[in-house]
Design a protein around this motif. Structure first.
Motif, PDB file in Angstrom:
ATOM      1  N   LYS A  58       0.812  -1.223   0.000  1.00  0.00           N
ATOM      2  CA  LYS A  58       0.000   0.000   0.000  1.00  0.00           C
ATOM      3  C   LYS A  58       0.843   1.269   0.000  1.00  0.00           C
ATOM      4  O   LYS A  58       0.410   2.326   0.418  1.00  0.00           O
ATOM      5  CB  LYS A  58      -0.993   0.009   1.174  1.00  0.00           C
ATOM      6  N   ALA A  59       2.079   1.123  -0.446  1.00  0.00           N
ATOM      7  CA  ALA A  59       3.015   2.240  -0.590  1.00  0.00           C
ATOM      8  C   ALA A  59       4.186   1.727  -1.420  1.00  0.00           C
ATOM      9  O   ALA A  59       4.337   0.518  -1.617  1.00  0.00           O
ATOM     10  CB  ALA A  59       3.512   2.721   0.769  1.00  0.00           C
ATOM     11  N   THR A  60       5.016   2.652  -1.894  1.00  0.00           N
ATOM     12  CA  THR A  60       6.220   2.227  -2.602  1.00  0.00           C
ATOM     13  C   THR A  60       7.199   1.611  -1.608  1.00  0.00           C
ATOM     14  O   THR A  60       7.095   1.826  -0.395  1.00  0.00           O
ATOM     15  CB  THR A  60       6.895   3.411  -3.330  1.00  0.00           C
ATOM     16  N   ILE A  61       8.137   0.851  -2.151  1.00  0.00           N
ATOM     17  CA  ILE A  61       9.185   0.248  -1.327  1.00  0.00           C
ATOM     18  C   ILE A  61      10.547   0.579  -1.929  1.00  0.00           C
ATOM     19  O   ILE A  61      10.664   0.827  -3.124  1.00  0.00           O
ATOM     20  CB  ILE A  61       9.026  -1.283  -1.205  1.00  0.00           C
ATOM     21  N   ALA A  62      11.546   0.574  -1.078  1.00  0.00           N
ATOM     22  CA  ALA A  62      12.920   0.805  -1.524  1.00  0.00           C
ATOM     23  C   ALA A  62      13.409  -0.401  -2.321  1.00  0.00           C
ATOM     24  O   ALA A  62      13.038  -1.542  -2.034  1.00  0.00           O
ATOM     25  CB  ALA A  62      13.838   1.036  -0.327  1.00  0.00           C
ATOM     26  N   HIS A  63      14.237  -0.146  -3.315  1.00  0.00           N
ATOM     27  CA  HIS A  63      14.899  -1.226  -4.038  1.00  0.00           C
ATOM     28  C   HIS A  63      15.762  -2.010  -3.038  1.00  0.00           C
ATOM     29  O   HIS A  63      16.409  -1.416  -2.171  1.00  0.00           O
ATOM     30  CB  HIS A  63      15.838  -0.668  -5.108  1.00  0.00           C
ATOM     31  N   GLY A  64      15.797  -3.327  -3.196  1.00  0.00           N
ATOM     32  CA  GLY A  64      16.680  -4.117  -2.341  1.00  0.00           C
ATOM     33  C   GLY A  64      18.122  -3.669  -2.462  1.00  0.00           C
ATOM     34  O   GLY A  64      18.844  -3.558  -1.468  1.00  0.00           O
ATOM     35  N   TYR A  65      18.538  -3.366  -3.691  1.00  0.00           N
ATOM     36  CA  TYR A  65      19.924  -2.939  -3.884  1.00  0.00           C
ATOM     37  C   TYR A  65      20.180  -1.542  -3.341  1.00  0.00           C
ATOM     38  O   TYR A  65      21.321  -1.206  -2.992  1.00  0.00           O
ATOM     39  CB  TYR A  65      20.330  -3.046  -5.358  1.00  0.00           C
ATOM     40  N   LEU A  66      19.164  -0.736  -3.231  1.00  0.00           N
ATOM     41  CA  LEU A  66      19.328   0.563  -2.566  1.00  0.00           C
ATOM     42  C   LEU A  66      19.704   0.327  -1.106  1.00  0.00           C
ATOM     43  O   LEU A  66      20.640   0.945  -0.593  1.00  0.00           O
ATOM     44  CB  LEU A  66      18.036   1.384  -2.654  1.00  0.00           C
ATOM     45  N   THR A  67      18.989  -0.586  -0.454  1.00  0.00           N
ATOM     46  CA  THR A  67      19.293  -0.850   0.957  1.00  0.00           C
ATOM     47  C   THR A  67      20.701  -1.425   1.113  1.00  0.00           C
ATOM     48  O   THR A  67      21.399  -1.092   2.071  1.00  0.00           O
ATOM     49  CB  THR A  67      18.241  -1.779   1.594  1.00  0.00           C
ATOM     50  N   LEU A  68      21.129  -2.261   0.169  1.00  0.00           N
ATOM     51  CA  LEU A  68      22.503  -2.775   0.221  1.00  0.00           C
ATOM     52  C   LEU A  68      23.522  -1.659   0.017  1.00  0.00           C
ATOM     53  O   LEU A  68      24.578  -1.646   0.646  1.00  0.00           O
ATOM     54  CB  LEU A  68      22.714  -3.846  -0.845  1.00  0.00           C
ATOM     55  N   SER A  69      23.193  -0.728  -0.872  1.00  0.00           N
ATOM     56  CA  SER A  69      24.137   0.350  -1.181  1.00  0.00           C
ATOM     57  C   SER A  69      24.363   1.284   0.003  1.00  0.00           C
ATOM     58  O   SER A  69      25.318   2.062   0.002  1.00  0.00           O
ATOM     59  CB  SER A  69      23.676   1.147  -2.405  1.00  0.00           C
ATOM     60  N   LEU A  70      23.519   1.210   1.019  1.00  0.00           N
ATOM     61  CA  LEU A  70      23.689   2.035   2.212  1.00  0.00           C
ATOM     62  C   LEU A  70      24.770   1.507   3.158  1.00  0.00           C
ATOM     63  O   LEU A  70      25.177   2.199   4.085  1.00  0.00           O
ATOM     64  CB  LEU A  70      22.361   2.136   2.978  1.00  0.00           C
ATOM     65  N   ILE A  71      25.233   0.284   2.922  1.00  0.00           N
ATOM     66  CA  ILE A  71      26.202  -0.320   3.847  1.00  0.00           C
ATOM     67  C   ILE A  71      27.433   0.562   4.067  1.00  0.00           C
ATOM     68  O   ILE A  71      27.794   0.816   5.218  1.00  0.00           O
ATOM     69  CB  ILE A  71      26.585  -1.747   3.411  1.00  0.00           C
ATOM     70  N   PRO A  72      28.125   1.053   3.030  1.00  0.00           N
ATOM     71  CA  PRO A  72      29.315   1.872   3.316  1.00  0.00           C
ATOM     72  C   PRO A  72      28.995   3.117   4.150  1.00  0.00           C
ATOM     73  O   PRO A  72      29.728   3.451   5.083  1.00  0.00           O
ATOM     74  CB  PRO A  72      29.828   2.262   1.928  1.00  0.00           C
ATOM     75  N   TYR A  73      27.889   3.783   3.840  1.00  0.00           N
ATOM     76  CA  TYR A  73      27.492   4.984   4.594  1.00  0.00           C
ATOM     77  C   TYR A  73      27.206   4.637   6.058  1.00  0.00           C
ATOM     78  O   TYR A  73      27.703   5.311   6.976  1.00  0.00           O
ATOM     79  CB  TYR A  73      26.261   5.608   3.921  1.00  0.00           C
ATOM     80  N   LEU A  74      26.423   3.606   6.289  1.00  0.00           N
ATOM     81  CA  LEU A  74      26.063   3.238   7.657  1.00  0.00           C
ATOM     82  C   LEU A  74      27.245   2.628   8.410  1.00  0.00           C
ATOM     83  O   LEU A  74      27.411   2.841   9.611  1.00  0.00           O
ATOM     84  CB  LEU A  74      24.870   2.275   7.639  1.00  0.00           C
ATOM     85  N   TRP A  75      28.101   1.883   7.703  1.00  0.00           N
ATOM     86  CA  TRP A  75      29.290   1.283   8.316  1.00  0.00           C
ATOM     87  C   TRP A  75      30.215   2.364   8.887  1.00  0.00           C
ATOM     88  O   TRP A  75      30.773   2.206   9.960  1.00  0.00           O
ATOM     89  CB  TRP A  75      30.027   0.415   7.306  1.00  0.00           C
TER      90      TRP A  75
END
Length: 152
Positions: A58-75
């Protein structure tokens, strides 16, 4: 934030949780920019009206690869690895997506040191990465990230 200055310090954390990142909100603008960068315009990500009316979330979702691409930033919010000439994102292994990240959700990375090896002066670490979704029982994903470090 964890500060690591060399291989010996890194090794003392083997088998331990290294920390957690700050919460990061994934909004529609970030999803749209990722779609533009990757040419992945699947409606479940970018068509807000269709996702609201026809989509399972019932809403858009983030791409799975978008969430993976956040690893360097969050790390970088978890560990400050110092005294290095170079850091290489060497690989990702055994990743499983557990739950979709609905637009405007907040996510947080949890990291644990699974293994560490000295490969003739190059430090290879395997980090268990779990992307938690705020107020959700299941993580967005779990898997292992492999980094190579060349300490000075």
């Amino acid at each position: 934030m964890l500060i690591i200055n060399n291989y010996e310090e890194y090794k003392t954390h083997l088998g331990k949780e290294l920390g957690v990142s700050n919460w990061h909100k994934i909004d529609q603008q970030q999803i749209n920019k990722f779609a533009e960068a990757t040419l992945d315009y699947q409606w479940i990500h970018v068509d807000e009206e269709k996702a609201k009316n026809e989509g399972p979330f019932k809403a858009t979702i983030a791409h799975g690869y978008l969430t993976l691409s956040l690893i360097p930033y969050l790390w970088k919010q978890i560990a400050d690895v110092r005294n290095i000439k170079m850091e290489i994102n060497y690989g990702i292994e055994s990743f499983k997506f557990g739950q979709a990240v609905v637009v405007d959700s907040e996510v947080q990375l949890k990291a644990k040191l699974i293994s560490i090896a000295d490969l003739r002066g190059t430090t290879k670490v395997v980090i268990e990465a779990v992307l938690v979704i705020k107020d959700q029982p299941k993580p967005a994903y779990t898997g292992e990230v492999v980094f190579l470090y060349h300490f000075i």
